[in-house]
Design a protein around this motif. Structure first.
Motif, mmCIF file in Angstrom:
data_model
loop_
_atom_site.group_PDB
_atom_site.id
_atom_site.type_symbol
_atom_site.label_atom_id
_atom_site.label_comp_id
_atom_site.label_asym_id
_atom_site.label_seq_id
_atom_site.Cartn_x
_atom_site.Cartn_y
_atom_site.Cartn_z
ATOM 1 N N THR A 1 0.842 -1.193 0.000
ATOM 2 C CA THR A 1 0.000 0.000 0.000
ATOM 3 C C THR A 1 0.881 1.249 0.000
ATOM 4 N N ALA A 2 0.266 2.397 -0.213
ATOM 5 C CA ALA A 2 1.012 3.653 -0.134
ATOM 6 C C ALA A 2 1.593 3.835 1.264
ATOM 7 N N GLU A 3 0.840 3.425 2.280
ATOM 8 C CA GLU A 3 1.330 3.517 3.658
ATOM 9 C C GLU A 3 2.568 2.636 3.852
ATOM 10 N N TRP A 4 2.510 1.416 3.317
ATOM 11 C CA TRP A 4 3.628 0.491 3.430
ATOM 12 C C TRP A 4 4.855 1.070 2.716
ATOM 13 N N LEU A 5 4.623 1.629 1.526
ATOM 14 C CA LEU A 5 5.737 2.224 0.774
ATOM 15 C C LEU A 5 6.340 3.420 1.503
ATOM 16 N N ALA A 6 5.508 4.237 2.124
ATOM 17 C CA ALA A 6 6.026 5.393 2.865
ATOM 18 C C ALA A 6 6.985 4.933 3.959
ATOM 19 N N LYS A 7 6.619 3.898 4.682
ATOM 20 C CA LYS A 7 7.492 3.356 5.745
ATOM 21 C C LYS A 7 8.752 2.745 5.139
ATOM 22 N N HIS A 8 8.594 2.031 4.046
ATOM 23 C CA HIS A 8 9.752 1.423 3.382
ATOM 24 C C HIS A 8 10.754 2.496 2.962
ATOM 25 N N PHE A 9 10.270 3.535 2.291
ATOM 26 C CA PHE A 9 11.174 4.604 1.851
ATOM 27 C C PHE A 9 11.764 5.364 3.033
ATOM 28 N N PHE A 10 10.973 5.551 4.083
ATOM 29 C CA PHE A 10 11.510 6.204 5.272
ATOM 30 C C PHE A 10 12.683 5.398 5.825
ATOM 31 N N ASP A 11 12.490 4.113 6.022
ATOM 32 C CA ASP A 11 13.550 3.261 6.574
ATOM 33 C C ASP A 11 14.783 3.261 5.669
ATOM 34 N N TRP A 12 14.560 3.175 4.355
ATOM 35 C CA TRP A 12 15.674 3.176 3.401
ATOM 36 C C TRP A 12 16.459 4.475 3.521
ATOM 37 N N CYS A 13 15.744 5.595 3.543
ATOM 38 C CA CYS A 13 16.404 6.903 3.619
ATOM 39 C C CYS A 13 17.074 7.139 4.968
ATOM 40 N N LYS A 14 16.380 6.822 6.049
ATOM 41 C CA LYS A 14 16.914 7.085 7.394
ATOM 42 C C LYS A 14 18.236 6.354 7.617
ATOM 43 N N ALA A 15 18.354 5.150 7.055
ATOM 44 C CA ALA A 15 19.592 4.374 7.200
ATOM 45 C C ALA A 15 20.767 5.037 6.485
ATOM 46 N N ARG A 16 20.474 5.880 5.504
ATOM 47 C CA ARG A 16 21.519 6.505 4.701
ATOM 48 C C ARG A 16 21.625 8.013 4.898
ATOM 49 N N ILE A 17 20.524 8.617 5.306
ATOM 50 C CA ILE A 17 20.453 10.077 5.443
ATOM 51 C C ILE A 17 19.813 10.377 6.800
#
Length: 118
Positions: free
Chosen positions: A82-98
């Motif tokens: 879902t869009a909600e699931w993707l938002a969390k996925h992208f957040f986790d991906w970004c937070k680990a790097r930025i």
């Protein structure tokens, strides 16, 4: 607090398999996704930035190489992308790097948005 955002786009298909079969989103369909990453910092760096926008290029490469024009259920091995699931996925991906990442918003249509902000 200083805040910046950057927007990314990709097109992909998905299917929400947990929904009843007569629900329109249970059928295979696609979206032109918009992902907005928000960064924040109390102080600007030596160049006067929260973060140089160019430093978000790895996210664009990740999206282009792994998600654009793909079937997201297959990419993630999950039946409820879902869009909600993707938002969390992208957040986790970004937070680990930025580390300055504070939120991610995902749109599936021009009128709908989901956001993950811890």
């Amino acid at each position: 607090m200083f805040r910046i955002t950057k927007e990314f786009h990709f097109s992909a298909s998905h299917q929400l398999c947990r929904l009843p079969p007569d629900h329109q989103c249970a059928r295979l369909h696609g979206h032109n996704y918009v992902v907005v990453v928000e960064l924040a910092a109390a102080e600007l760096n030596a160049f006067g930035f929260v973060r140089d926008y160019h430093e978000l290029s790895p996210l664009k490469r990740y999206i282009d190489d792994n998600l654009d024009h793909r079937h997201l259920n297959v990419v993630f091995g999950h039946d409820a992308i879902t869009a909600e699931w993707l938002a969390k996925h992208f957040f986790d991906w970004c937070k680990a790097r930025i580390p300055e990442t504070v939120a991610v918003r995902v749109s599936e249509t021009p009128k709908t948005w989901a956001e993950y902000r811890p």
